[in-house]
Design a protein around this motif. Structure first.
Motif, PDB file in Angstrom:
ATOM      1  N   ASP A  48     100.098 -45.168  -9.114  1.00  0.00           N
ATOM      2  CA  ASP A  48     101.513 -45.310  -8.145  1.00  0.00           C
ATOM      3  C   ASP A  48     101.577 -46.756  -7.731  1.00  0.00           C
ATOM      4  O   ASP A  48     102.363 -47.025  -6.858  1.00  0.00           O
ATOM      5  N   SER A  49     100.667 -47.606  -8.028  1.00  0.00           N
ATOM      6  CA  SER A  49     100.841 -49.015  -7.393  1.00  0.00           C
ATOM      7  C   SER A  49     102.250 -49.565  -8.100  1.00  0.00           C
ATOM      8  O   SER A  49     102.559 -49.398  -9.250  1.00  0.00           O
ATOM      9  N   TYR A  50     102.652 -50.633  -7.406  1.00  0.00           N
ATOM     10  CA  TYR A  50     104.125 -51.241  -7.801  1.00  0.00           C
ATOM     11  C   TYR A  50     103.924 -52.906  -7.204  1.00  0.00           C
ATOM     12  O   TYR A  50     103.313 -53.302  -6.434  1.00  0.00           O
ATOM     13  N   LEU A  51     105.087 -53.708  -7.538  1.00  0.00           N
ATOM     14  CA  LEU A  51     105.151 -55.038  -7.071  1.00  0.00           C
ATOM     15  C   LEU A  51     106.547 -55.054  -6.562  1.00  0.00           C
ATOM     16  O   LEU A  51     107.363 -54.633  -7.156  1.00  0.00           O
ATOM     17  N   ARG A  52     106.596 -55.634  -5.326  1.00  0.00           N
ATOM     18  CA  ARG A  52     107.938 -55.621  -4.959  1.00  0.00           C
ATOM     19  C   ARG A  52     107.838 -57.028  -3.932  1.00  0.00           C
ATOM     20  O   ARG A  52     106.952 -57.152  -2.993  1.00  0.00           O
ATOM     21  N   ILE A  56     101.867 -56.556  -3.654  1.00  0.00           N
ATOM     22  CA  ILE A  56     101.516 -55.350  -4.515  1.00  0.00           C
ATOM     23  C   ILE A  56     101.197 -54.190  -3.389  1.00  0.00           C
ATOM     24  O   ILE A  56     100.566 -54.305  -2.216  1.00  0.00           O
ATOM     25  N   GLY A  57     102.066 -53.034  -3.730  1.00  0.00           N
ATOM     26  CA  GLY A  57     101.789 -51.933  -3.088  1.00  0.00           C
ATOM     27  C   GLY A  57     100.840 -50.759  -3.849  1.00  0.00           C
ATOM     28  O   GLY A  57     101.245 -50.753  -5.101  1.00  0.00           O
ATOM     29  N   LEU A  58     100.060 -50.521  -3.266  1.00  0.00           N
ATOM     30  CA  LEU A  58      99.081 -49.542  -3.874  1.00  0.00           C
ATOM     31  C   LEU A  58      99.330 -47.935  -3.915  1.00  0.00           C
ATOM     32  O   LEU A  58      98.856 -47.326  -4.914  1.00  0.00           O
ATOM     33  N   THR A  59     100.018 -47.682  -3.074  1.00  0.00           N
ATOM     34  CA  THR A  59     100.077 -46.138  -3.077  1.00  0.00           C
ATOM     35  C   THR A  59     101.918 -46.018  -2.869  1.00  0.00           C
ATOM     36  O   THR A  59     102.603 -46.658  -2.664  1.00  0.00           O
TER      37      THR A  59
END
Length: 668
Positions: A48-52, A56-59
């Protein structure tokens, strides 16, 4: 090959080999990584990680409690042990992280920094911290520093705010509470962590602070020899997880370096050494005439060799221009492949698919046939896409490979390798255990796809398209978004694939008109009419897909005994005009869904499938709506209509016929 070409090729091969050796030696030495902010060029996002905005958001970022796990891994293995010198590296890392929560009472579970021999490290949610698989507790090997925000007695946690050293187990070897130095992991503030391992002192130390100044006193200090656990090459990264929580985990920047390793020494001694390092020998007398003779030879070589080398380069340049003129796609392919996925041999792929046996077929598409491949040596399972022997197949192969080799996103199918041999064009992808979305959505056996999975698929696909349209270096228009091109991983996360029809475009530039390509039923009206692909044509296709997710119906299908053709968009819009849009929900779910989420998904689907492209939202806006970060768009009660100068190229019966031909069931 004529003698001149052979000579040129041989010289270049020697040069390339020398450069390769140099690169290989350099890779075994110390590394020094710096990420003041993040992009996806050298990182892989899992789960569920993402880049914004460079963070980096991990959850999963949701306002409602959820279970989530994610990890981010640096793409390239790092040397930690030199077998020739028997030296184990020391290492040091610094990163800034934060743990935030919109509901302070809904905390858990935490994040980790880890080193692992596996570049696909992703574990389960909850107390497993995205690091350990709950069903295979001993599968993942790792050295990790955990920043735990929940008391879990199953793992002998001392409290709900601690830092611990973990090796192959989430039961920490030693843990400490950072509140002893005034650090609250769950404060939401940015916290900088320093983790140092000294191989000489056999000690791991962890420092924490609210500023960029490294404290004098460590939060955690462990006397331990990691040389038994640090392999020759390992991957580094971060993981995090939640379970029934709204806790958020962010990595804002990162630096990492190893110390103590040295590049492999060349066999010929360098002349640039100190007098103390080489035994002195008396000089050997040489006659003056011989010396002059050697000088002349040296001068001739000094002038002649560079001239010869330049001449070789000129000849090679002329030869290259002549050979590759008019074949830009081949040139582009090679450029991408050298820095991209690995090259497989045809023999490897034939063996892994048992000679491309029919029992290994996963599905078919416009590009060719997809086979399940099992590599005996590594135990890995992949999907091999084998092209048809046509010019069109080759063109799509080059397009797909050049595009997807550059892309990194958790909701895109990851390309693992390629092969061009024996007249075959093959792509190797990671294997998706749950097959394609259309197979899962329209399966007549088993339980219908759960609502939580469907909504998550809609969010994941929106995230992937936002990345393709706005966040990668060049904009990518996919042009063939449909349920059969959306794969599902082991956790039913969406993975968009099949980039054979995609086209790269520079951001903020007008799209180039092309021949219409894609699948009937998913094509926007203006694309059918003018053949011009834009991000809004992708948005239209996305709208059709999420209407399928919500309704469990195909874009165009025959209805009941009358066999009347029913257009999905028209059918849902009619229910919306009557004020009962939720009645469009898939009846097979027996009402087991969140009504507010169902209504939101249906309205977003209609917004995206608006016949007027100017009224469709961007994929970024769609993602914000689905993540409750923006208000839903107003959808008119009556479906808007557009008038073109010419009638559509196909009748409704032709559309259905074409759609039925292209929607083939994939078999696992």
């Amino acid at each position: 090959m004529n003698p001149r070409k052979r000579l040129v090729f041989s010289i270049l091969l020697i040069i390339v080999c020398n450069l390769s050796c140099s690169a290989s030696m350099a890779s075994t030495g110390n590394v020094n990584l710096e990420f003041p902010f993040f992009n996806l060029r050298n990182l892989t996002l899992l789960g569920d990680s993402y880049l914004r905005n460079g963070v980096i958001g991990l959850t999963r970022d949701l306002e409602v409690p959820s279970s989530s796990s994610g990890s981010v891994i640096y793409n390239y293995p790092i040397a930690f042990f030199d077998s020739t010198t028997n030296i184990t590296a020391s290492f040091s890392t610094r990163f800034t992280f934060s743990v935030d929560n919109i509901n302070p009472t809904s905390f858990g579970d935490g994040l980790t920094f880890f080193l692992s021999p596996n570049n696909q490290t992703l574990g389960s949610p909850g107390g497993f911290l995205g690091l350990v698989n709950s069903s295979q507790l001993t599968k993942n090997r790792f050295i990790a520093i955990e920043f735990d925000t929940k008391l879990d007695l199953h793992f002998d946690d001392p409290d709900e705010n601690h830092v611990g050293l973990d090796i192959d187990s989430l039961i920490s070897i030693k843990a400490a509470n950072p509140m002893m130095q005034g650090i609250n992991l769950k404060s939401g503030n940015s916290i900088t962590a320093w983790i140092d391992y000294s191989n000489e002192q056999k000690k791991v130390e962890v420092f924490l602070g609210y500023s960029n100044l490294k404290p004098n006193k460590a939060i955690l200090s462990v006397d331990i020899d990691l040389s038994d656990y640090l392999k020759e090459f390992m991957f580094v990264g971060f993981s995090a997880s939640t379970e029934g929580s709204t806790e958020l985990h962010f990595i804002e920047n990162w630096g990492f370096k190893t110390l103590g390793l040295h590049p492999a020494r060349p066999r010929i001694h360098s002349h640039n050494v100190s007098d103390n390092s080489v035994p002195l020998r008396p000089p050997i007398p040489v006659s003056d005439s011989g010396n002059r003779h050697h000088k002349k030879i040296g001068l001739a070589l000094g002038i002649g060799f560079p001239s010869f080398f330049c001449a070789v380069l000129v000849v090679f340049g002329l030869f290259s221009v002549k050979k590759w003129k008019g074949t830009k796609t081949e040139k582009s392919l090679k450029a991408e492949l050298m820095a991209g996925p690995r090259q497989f041999s045809y023999k490897e792929l034939k063996s892994a698919t048992r000679g491309f046996q029919q029992t290994r077929v996963l599905g078919h598409g416009a590009f060719g046939t997809v086979y399940k491949a099992f590599f005996v040596d590594s135990g890995a399972i992949s999907a091999v896409k084998r092209s048809k022997h046509t010019h069109e197949g080759k063109s799509e192969f080059l397009s797909e490979l050049s595009i997807i080799a550059c892309l990194r996103h958790k909701n895109l199918v990851q390309l693992q390798g390629w092969c061009v041999e024996k007249g075959e064009l093959l792509l190797v992808y990671e294997f998706m255990p749950n097959g394609s979305l259309d197979n899962m959505l329209y399966s007549e056996t088993g339980e219908p796809l759960k609502w939580s999975y469907r909504y998550n698929i809609a969010v994941g696909l929106a995230s992937a398209l936002t990345y393709l349209h706005r966040e990668c270096e060049q904009q990518v228009i996919h042009r063939d978004i449909k349920t059969s091109n959306i794969m599902l991983d082991g956790s039913y996360n969406a993975r968009l694939g099949d980039f054979g029809l995609a086209r790269l475009m520079d951001h903020d530039k007008s799209p180039v008109s092309t021949l219409t390509a894609g699948t009937m039923g998913y094509l926007a009206p203006e694309y059918l009419q003018y053949g011009k692909a834009t991000e809004k044509t992708d948005v239209f296709s996305y709208g059709i897909v999420i209407l399928e997710l919500a309704c469990g119906r195909r874009p165009i299908e025959r209805e009941g005994e009358s066999q009347r053709m029913v257009n999905l968009v028209d059918w849902v819009w009619k229910l919306h005009s009557e004020g009962k849009i939720v009645a469009a929900a898939d009846a097979r779910m027996n009402g087991k869904f969140e009504e507010a989420e169902m209504k939101k998904l249906l309205l977003v689907g209609l917004s995206c499938a608006n016949p007027d492209s100017a009224e469709r939202p961007s994929m970024r806006r769609v993602l914000q709506i689905l993540n409750n970060e923006a208000d839903p768009l107003a959808v008119p009660k009556a479906k808007p209509s557009l008038t073109f100068s010419n009638s559509l190229p196909l009748s409704i019966d032709e559309l259905v016929s074409d759609c039925e031909e292209q929607l083939e069931i994939r078999i696992d």
